[in-house]
Design a protein around this motif. Sequence first.
Motif, PDB file in Angstrom:
ATOM      1  N   THR A 174       0.925  -1.660   0.482  1.00  0.00           N
ATOM      2  CA  THR A 174      -0.122   0.245   0.189  1.00  0.00           C
ATOM      3  C   THR A 174       0.737   1.372   0.042  1.00  0.00           C
ATOM      4  N   ILE A 175       0.580   2.232  -0.953  1.00  0.00           N
ATOM      5  CA  ILE A 175       1.214   3.368  -0.696  1.00  0.00           C
ATOM      6  C   ILE A 175       0.265   4.469  -0.544  1.00  0.00           C
ATOM      7  N   PRO A 176       0.497   5.118   0.462  1.00  0.00           N
ATOM      8  CA  PRO A 176      -0.515   6.311   0.963  1.00  0.00           C
ATOM      9  C   PRO A 176       0.122   7.712   0.319  1.00  0.00           C
ATOM     10  N   LEU A 177      -0.720   8.110  -0.400  1.00  0.00           N
ATOM     11  CA  LEU A 177      -0.611   9.480  -1.105  1.00  0.00           C
ATOM     12  C   LEU A 177      -1.299  11.109  -0.777  1.00  0.00           C
ATOM     13  N   ASN A 178      -0.719  11.953  -0.959  1.00  0.00           N
ATOM     14  CA  ASN A 178      -1.591  12.759  -0.801  1.00  0.00           C
ATOM     15  C   ASN A 178      -2.547  13.402  -1.922  1.00  0.00           C
ATOM     16  N   ARG A 179      -3.422  13.765  -1.031  1.00  0.00           N
ATOM     17  CA  ARG A 179      -5.005  14.737  -1.845  1.00  0.00           C
ATOM     18  C   ARG A 179      -4.642  15.239  -2.821  1.00  0.00           C
ATOM     19  N   ARG A 180      -3.514  15.989  -3.120  1.00  0.00           N
ATOM     20  CA  ARG A 180      -3.044  16.812  -4.307  1.00  0.00           C
ATOM     21  C   ARG A 180      -2.297  16.098  -5.337  1.00  0.00           C
ATOM     22  N   THR A 181      -2.033  15.214  -5.084  1.00  0.00           N
ATOM     23  CA  THR A 181      -1.112  14.202  -6.075  1.00  0.00           C
ATOM     24  C   THR A 181      -2.265  13.554  -7.254  1.00  0.00           C
ATOM     25  N   ASP A 182      -2.120  13.967  -8.760  1.00  0.00           N
ATOM     26  CA  ASP A 182      -2.054  13.685 -10.069  1.00  0.00           C
ATOM     27  C   ASP A 182      -2.057  12.112  -9.816  1.00  0.00           C
ATOM     28  N   GLN A 183      -3.756  11.749  -9.165  1.00  0.00           N
ATOM     29  CA  GLN A 183      -4.314  10.261  -9.496  1.00  0.00           C
ATOM     30  C   GLN A 183      -3.824   9.454 -10.764  1.00  0.00           C
ATOM     31  N   GLU A 184      -4.055  10.444 -12.115  1.00  0.00           N
ATOM     32  CA  GLU A 184      -4.233   9.248 -12.898  1.00  0.00           C
ATOM     33  C   GLU A 184      -2.710   8.772 -13.285  1.00  0.00           C
ATOM     34  N   TYR A 185      -2.235   9.972 -12.430  1.00  0.00           N
ATOM     35  CA  TYR A 185      -0.445   9.830 -13.242  1.00  0.00           C
ATOM     36  C   TYR A 185       0.280   9.180 -12.016  1.00  0.00           C
ATOM     37  N   ALA A 186      -0.229   9.413 -11.267  1.00  0.00           N
ATOM     38  CA  ALA A 186       0.708   8.283 -10.098  1.00  0.00           C
ATOM     39  C   ALA A 186       0.333   6.482 -10.359  1.00  0.00           C
ATOM     40  N   LEU A 187      -0.690   6.540 -11.179  1.00  0.00           N
ATOM     41  CA  LEU A 187      -1.103   5.023 -11.145  1.00  0.00           C
ATOM     42  C   LEU A 187      -0.702   4.864 -12.485  1.00  0.00           C
ATOM     43  N   ALA A 188      -0.112   5.304 -13.376  1.00  0.00           N
ATOM     44  CA  ALA A 188       0.764   5.232 -14.622  1.00  0.00           C
ATOM     45  C   ALA A 188       2.119   4.738 -13.953  1.00  0.00           C
ATOM     46  N   ILE A 189       2.514   5.473 -13.158  1.00  0.00           N
ATOM     47  CA  ILE A 189       3.903   4.958 -12.704  1.00  0.00           C
ATOM     48  C   ILE A 189       3.446   3.583 -11.688  1.00  0.00           C
ATOM     49  N   ALA A 190       3.034   3.274 -11.057  1.00  0.00           N
ATOM     50  CA  ALA A 190       2.663   2.764 -10.236  1.00  0.00           C
ATOM     51  C   ALA A 190       2.695   0.951 -11.573  1.00  0.00           C
ATOM     52  N   LYS A 191       1.913   1.400 -12.319  1.00  0.00           N
ATOM     53  CA  LYS A 191       1.829  -0.171 -13.280  1.00  0.00           C
ATOM     54  C   LYS A 191       2.988  -0.053 -13.971  1.00  0.00           C
ATOM     55  N   GLU A 192       4.249   0.845 -13.667  1.00  0.00           N
ATOM     56  CA  GLU A 192       5.689   0.231 -14.274  1.00  0.00           C
ATOM     57  C   GLU A 192       6.461  -0.467 -13.553  1.00  0.00           C
ATOM     58  N   VAL A 193       6.201  -0.397 -11.915  1.00  0.00           N
ATOM     59  CA  VAL A 193       6.855  -0.687 -11.137  1.00  0.00           C
ATOM     60  C   VAL A 193       6.831  -1.930 -11.023  1.00  0.00           C
ATOM     61  N   PRO A 194       6.518  -2.861 -10.737  1.00  0.00           N
ATOM     62  CA  PRO A 194       6.323  -4.586 -11.230  1.00  0.00           C
ATOM     63  C   PRO A 194       7.238  -4.950 -12.403  1.00  0.00           C
ATOM     64  N   ALA A 195       7.588  -4.333 -13.788  1.00  0.00           N
ATOM     65  CA  ALA A 195       8.651  -4.682 -14.212  1.00  0.00           C
ATOM     66  C   ALA A 195       9.989  -4.531 -13.841  1.00  0.00           C
ATOM     67  N   LYS A 196      10.354  -3.784 -13.120  1.00  0.00           N
ATOM     68  CA  LYS A 196      11.378  -3.264 -11.967  1.00  0.00           C
ATOM     69  C   LYS A 196      11.632  -4.390 -11.400  1.00  0.00           C
ATOM     70  N   CYS A 197      11.108  -5.358 -10.907  1.00  0.00           N
ATOM     71  CA  CYS A 197      11.184  -6.059 -10.348  1.00  0.00           C
ATOM     72  C   CYS A 197      11.406  -7.560 -10.957  1.00  0.00           C
ATOM     73  N   PRO A 198      12.614  -8.757 -10.556  1.00  0.00           N
ATOM     74  CA  PRO A 198      13.368  -9.836 -11.670  1.00  0.00           C
ATOM     75  C   PRO A 198      12.378  -9.998 -11.093  1.00  0.00           C
ATOM     76  N   ASN A 199      11.947 -11.023  -9.699  1.00  0.00           N
ATOM     77  CA  ASN A 199      11.738 -12.022  -9.379  1.00  0.00           C
ATOM     78  C   ASN A 199      10.045 -12.524  -9.358  1.00  0.00           C
ATOM     79  N   VAL A 200       9.655 -10.417  -9.483  1.00  0.00           N
ATOM     80  CA  VAL A 200       7.713 -11.387  -9.404  1.00  0.00           C
ATOM     81  C   VAL A 200       7.084 -11.710 -10.785  1.00  0.00           C
TER      82      VAL A 200
END
Length: 255
Positions: A174-200
Amino acid sequence: MIDAIIAFFTPEILSKIVSVVVGLLIFTLVYLVIKGMAKKLALKKLKPQTSMIVMKVIRYTFYVLVVIYVLGIFNINLSALFGAAGIAGVAIGFASQTSMSNIISGFFIVSEHALKIGDFITVEGISGTVDAIDLLSVKIKTPDNQMVRIPNEKILNTNLQNTSFYPTRRINVTIPLNRRTDQEYALAIAKEVPAKCPNVLSEPEPIIYYDGFNEAGINLVIAVWLNNSDLFVVRNQVHMAIKKSFEEANIEIAY
């Protein structure tokens, strides 16, 4: 003193002692042969936990037969012996009842295949790796190297969580985000995270979603699948990838 010892070892007593020694040798020889044959057969046909129980049953049966044989040689009446036990016999009866319940539960546990040696389990808040499945209990080793003995009956009558039952599992970060964060942008960045983890694992696919609000804003969850053996490796990879990716994207994580 010497005369008393000589008087005690009458020809009849000496004959019984010889009979006991010879009988024990024969019992031991037969036991070793049966044990060896059973062990080879169990290793081929049975699972490790079932094999362990079979070997213990054979050993305990050997002990009981030896005791009965020795008592018979010296003409000791078992019924009279138990009858003289009195209150102790009642206590043994209750203990035997509990033991029998655990033995029966042990056979249900083995036949159900709900756990095996080497599995990581949790029973009533106690977690550890299964070291042994015995007639009366299951012994586990906790992560801090403590031995915990859990009666078989308790395992059968409570909720058992076996983390190792399936080869793969999922973790949610779980990643707690501030209310002023661009949610669509944060979602797009989060979708890139699993590919950066070799064992996922790529299958099943990772899931990224928003899940409720917090005091600072909103919670973003990254759920990934992994092999059980890679649990701590993947935890580190995912958290490090989140931190690096969000810092590079100038997205603030709420604390």
